[in-house]
Design a protein around this motif. Structure first.
Motif: not given
Lengths: 76, 380
Positions: B137-142, B160-178
């Protein structure tokens, strides 16, 4: 699906801001010595709150999501 | 993701160094640093060890620079049964950790997280950058904020205001394909703070937040249609809340903070949060704080304990208890001890402080947690 009622929410905020703007007498700077004490600071709470959000948001549906404390798949 | 982690940390370190150098020694008014250790352990035996390093610089031109680095280790206990076995069904359904290979489920899952925040505050503006780095998981925000005083500094308005953008790269998981996924987060707030009397402050605010993208655990399965299916939440969520805070000073050198927050979103969750805090000087060097927090929420429209059909409700399935209705309580105490004006032998290190905090959290879903925190702060 239940939809939030936007007009009352906005109305409530506007009413409270108006009350704050209109209803308070000005407190002179020399009368504010207590307000500068660390036990009156909102920001001191904010520092602790930001640390709390990082774990409370993994336990409650409405906490967090305001940016900054998110991230992580494993502990959610 | 490893490259991103290194780039993120190096970028922030260089930014901090450059800011410090550009500011110049003579322009520095004051500097402060805090180390805080935070330990979290809950009734599911999940443990989180966090180290927070804060560093702030106040410049003579009234600009403030602030950096925080949080290094965190999360340990999730073993599932203690092979993936897919009957013995593991309940555990896997509630687990939000990856399980891959025959032995993985029998071992604790440990992951590291680094969070770096850099912000600058100048005049009536401030701006910040945030990055959170994990293996999957990589999360960034300004973020940015404007605030101005009015009515002889009796009223402060802030937006105030913010904008965040996250990248999700799931690890290998036998019973949940993601597969890889992403999420964005747009946030706005308006806050007003008013001096009401010489001993009373009130703050009110409203927050609006829209999240788009993956919002469920890529590792969690749900009991549905007589079997288990991957969790699926809607990919858009609009959230809003309103809060009110009141701080009152008393002449016996104590203060009381009261707060209330109302929250609602388009997943059907509404919540109410009440908070109370008493701060008391024991003497001029020691402050003790006591805290209580009450929280209640109702259920998301698509949540069920068990789904009759495999497609869930409207195509959504959740095994996340944050989507159920429950109430929660938190009790805490906090001691803040000023250790004198300087550390013996180090006159440039001023106002050292020791902070110790303990909190107990429990809710109506039979979940409980202990939180311990200790910190040391100095100015120089």
């Amino acid at each position: 699906m239940k939809r939030p009622s936007v007009p009352p929410f906005v109305f409530l905020c506007a009413a409270l801001v108006t009350a704050m703007l209109a209803g308070c007498a000005t407190v002179k700077p020399y009368e504010r010595e207590y307000l500068g004490d660390s036990i009156m600071s909102f920001d001191e709470d904010a520092k602790e709150a930001s640390r709390n959000v990082s774990w409370i948001e993994t336990r409650e549906g409405s906490t967090g999501g305001t940016g900054g404390a998110g991230g992580g798949c494993a502990c959610k | 993701m490893k490259v991103c982690k290194e780039i993120g940390i190096v970028t922030i370190a260089l930014t901090a160094f450059a800011a410090r150098t550009l500011a110049g020694e003579s322009a520095v008014d004051q500097q402060g640093a805090t180390y805080t250790f935070h330990y979290f352990a809950d009734s599911d035996d999940i443990r989180v060890y966090s180290h927070y390093y804060d560093y702030g610089i106040n410049l003579k031109n009234n600009a403030d620079l602030y950096f925080v680095w949080n290094n965190e280790t999360v340990v999730i206990p073993p599932v203690d049964a092979a993936p897919g076995s009957d013995e593991a069904a309940d555990a896997i359904t509630s687990a939000s950790r990856p399980v891959a290979g025959d032995l993985s489920a029998f071992e604790p899952y440990e992951k590291a997280r680094d969070v770096v925040t850099a912000s600058i505050d100048y005049g009536f503006t401030d701006a910040g950058y945030y990055v959170s780095i994990e293996e999957d998981y990589l999360a960034q925000q300004v973020s940015g904020n404007l605030n101005r005083d009015f009515l002889s500094e009796s009223l402060n308005l802030s937006a105030g205001s913010s904008y965040g953008w996250d990248r999700i790269d799931p690890l290998a998981d036998d019973d949940t394909p993601g597969g890889d996924d992403s999420r964005t987060n747009t946030y706005l707030n308006l806050v007003a703070t008013q001096v009401v009397t010489p001993g009373t402050l009130i703050r009110i605010g409203a927050e609006v937040n829209e999240v788009r993208g993956l919002q469920h655990s890529p590792y969690r399965n749900v009991n549905a249609g007589g079997g288990t299916e991957p969790e699926v939440h809607p990919d858009v969520r609009s959230r809003r809340d309103f809060f009110l805070k009141l701080n009152r000073y008393f002449t016996n050198e104590s203060s009381v903070h009261l707060s209330y927050k109302y929250y609602t979103d388009d997943w059907g969750i509404e919540s109410h949060t009440l908070g109370a805090r008493l701060n008391q000087y024991l003497n001029k060097n020691v402050i003790v704080r006591y805290r209580y927090r009450y929280y209640e929420q109702d259920e998301a429209w698509f949540y069920r304990d068990e789904y009759e059909a495999s497609e869930g409700i409207g195509g959504y399935r959740s095994g996340d208890y944050r989507m159920t209705s429950f109430t929660a309580h938190l009790f805490g105490t906090h001691v803040d001890w000023a250790l004198g004006s300087s550390i013996y032998g180090f006159r440039t290190i001023r106002q050292p402080r020791l902070i110790v905090r303990y909190e107990r959290y429990f809710n109506s879903n039979n979940f409980s947690a202990n939180i311990f925190e200790s910190g040391f702060a100095v100015n120089f």
